[in-house]
Design a protein around this motif. Structure first.
Motif, PDB file in Angstrom:
ATOM      1  N   SER A   9      21.111  13.636 -44.356  1.00 48.41           N
ATOM      2  CA  SER A   9      19.950  12.920 -43.826  1.00 48.41           C
ATOM      3  C   SER A   9      18.926  13.897 -43.239  1.00 48.41           C
ATOM      4  O   SER A   9      17.750  13.569 -43.144  1.00 48.41           O
ATOM      5  N   ASP A  11      17.918  15.039 -40.322  1.00 46.65           N
ATOM      6  CA  ASP A  11      17.056  14.341 -39.334  1.00 46.65           C
ATOM      7  C   ASP A  11      17.149  14.992 -37.965  1.00 46.65           C
ATOM      8  O   ASP A  11      17.650  14.367 -37.026  1.00 46.65           O
ATOM      9  N   PRO A  12      16.735  16.251 -37.786  1.00 41.43           N
ATOM     10  CA  PRO A  12      16.044  17.157 -38.701  1.00 41.43           C
ATOM     11  C   PRO A  12      17.027  18.178 -39.298  1.00 41.43           C
ATOM     12  O   PRO A  12      18.189  18.230 -38.896  1.00 41.43           O
ATOM     13  N   VAL A  35      17.438  14.616 -49.522  1.00 41.17           N
ATOM     14  CA  VAL A  35      17.462  13.661 -48.412  1.00 41.17           C
ATOM     15  C   VAL A  35      17.845  12.302 -48.996  1.00 41.17           C
ATOM     16  O   VAL A  35      17.119  11.746 -49.821  1.00 41.17           O
ATOM     17  N   PRO A  43      17.264   6.934 -39.250  1.00 41.15           N
ATOM     18  CA  PRO A  43      16.644   8.218 -38.888  1.00 41.15           C
ATOM     19  C   PRO A  43      15.528   8.075 -37.866  1.00 41.15           C
ATOM     20  O   PRO A  43      14.893   7.021 -37.787  1.00 41.15           O
ATOM     21  N   LEU A  45      13.097  10.624 -37.729  1.00 41.80           N
ATOM     22  CA  LEU A  45      11.941  11.172 -38.455  1.00 41.80           C
ATOM     23  C   LEU A  45      11.730  10.391 -39.751  1.00 41.80           C
ATOM     24  O   LEU A  45      12.693   9.890 -40.348  1.00 41.80           O
ATOM     25  N   SER A  46      10.465  10.349 -40.188  1.00 43.08           N
ATOM     26  CA  SER A  46      10.178   9.671 -41.460  1.00 43.08           C
ATOM     27  C   SER A  46      10.718  10.526 -42.604  1.00 43.08           C
ATOM     28  O   SER A  46      10.984  11.725 -42.441  1.00 43.08           O
ATOM     29  N   ARG A  50      10.989  14.705 -42.830  1.00 44.59           N
ATOM     30  CA  ARG A  50      12.237  15.435 -43.117  1.00 44.59           C
ATOM     31  C   ARG A  50      12.083  16.321 -44.349  1.00 44.59           C
ATOM     32  O   ARG A  50      12.548  17.460 -44.383  1.00 44.59           O
ATOM     33  N   SER A  68      14.335  13.918 -52.657  1.00 40.48           N
ATOM     34  CA  SER A  68      14.896  12.766 -51.935  1.00 40.48           C
ATOM     35  C   SER A  68      15.324  11.740 -52.965  1.00 40.48           C
ATOM     36  O   SER A  68      14.851  11.758 -54.111  1.00 40.48           O
ATOM     37  N   SER A 128      22.518  17.162 -36.138  1.00 42.22           N
ATOM     38  CA  SER A 128      21.152  16.680 -35.938  1.00 42.22           C
ATOM     39  C   SER A 128      21.090  15.755 -34.714  1.00 42.22           C
ATOM     40  O   SER A 128      20.104  15.777 -33.973  1.00 42.22           O
ATOM     41  N   LYS A 132      18.593  16.153 -31.446  1.00 43.00           N
ATOM     42  CA  LYS A 132      17.648  15.117 -30.982  1.00 43.00           C
ATOM     43  C   LYS A 132      17.849  14.843 -29.488  1.00 43.00           C
ATOM     44  O   LYS A 132      16.897  14.706 -28.735  1.00 43.00           O
TER      45      LYS A 132
END
Ligand code: ADP
Length: 161
Positions: A9, A11-12, A35, A43, A45-46, A50, A68, A128, A132
């Protein structure tokens, strides 16, 4: 050509991810770092963000392609003609889920193998989610995520408070 997929994912993207990617790029002729948008995780982040962070930080690997997908992982692998899915294995906590996924994938696509690369000791604890959490408390992230993305990532997290 030996082709592998490194899904996640991201994220990030962290230094742990990049460590696995660097090692995979030495083993395979081409690696798609992908991704996966259907992983069930929510997630922060969009998808675009990412992907942008991955593009910014993987430029030094000439045989790595950032992508992705919302397909089933093995279908995506087949589409790319990849015979191997690369996964990072951190601690025992990763094992159960990853083992289950690898078995399911080998059942539905027996010609595709999952290869586990052991996390580097340095990044064994890094995820990740932890990044965050630390970003929310203003911890210095330079040992955890690539420097190119730190400022933007902190702004993204702050703007979501
Ligand atoms: P996370 O588990 O941190 O949310 P992802 O779902 O994006 O990350 O993980 C993608 C892949 O990268 C998985 O195979 C995961 O086990 C691996 N990975 C994640 N963090 C690390 C790390 N610090 N070291 C090695 N592999 C990792």
């Amino acid at each position: 050509m030996s082709i592998a997929i490194y899904p996640g994912s991201f994220d990030p993207v962290t230094l742990g991810h990049l460590n696995i990617l660097k090692r995979a790029s030495r083993i395979f002729e081409k690696v798609y770092v992908c991704v996966m948008v259907n992983s069930g995780k929510q997630p922060v982040l969009s998808l675009e963000q990412r992907l942008e962070y991955l593009r910014l930080t993987t430029g030094r690997f000439p045989n790595v392609v950032v992508d992705s997908s919302d397909k089933l992982l093995v279908d995506y692998a087949k589409e790319k003609n990849a015979k191997v899915i690369v996964k990072g294995m951190r601690a025992v906590s990763d094992f159960d889920w990853e083992f289950q996924m690898a078995l399911v994938n080998s059942k539905i696509a027996p010609d595709i193998d999952t290869m586990f690369l052991m996390a580097s000791q340095k990044y064994m604890y890094l995820s990740s989610s932890i990044v965050k959490e630390m970003a929310r408390y203003g911890v210095d992230l330079s040992e955890f995520i690539p420097r190119e993305i730190i400022d933007d990532f902190i702004n993204q997290i702050r703007s979501r408070r």
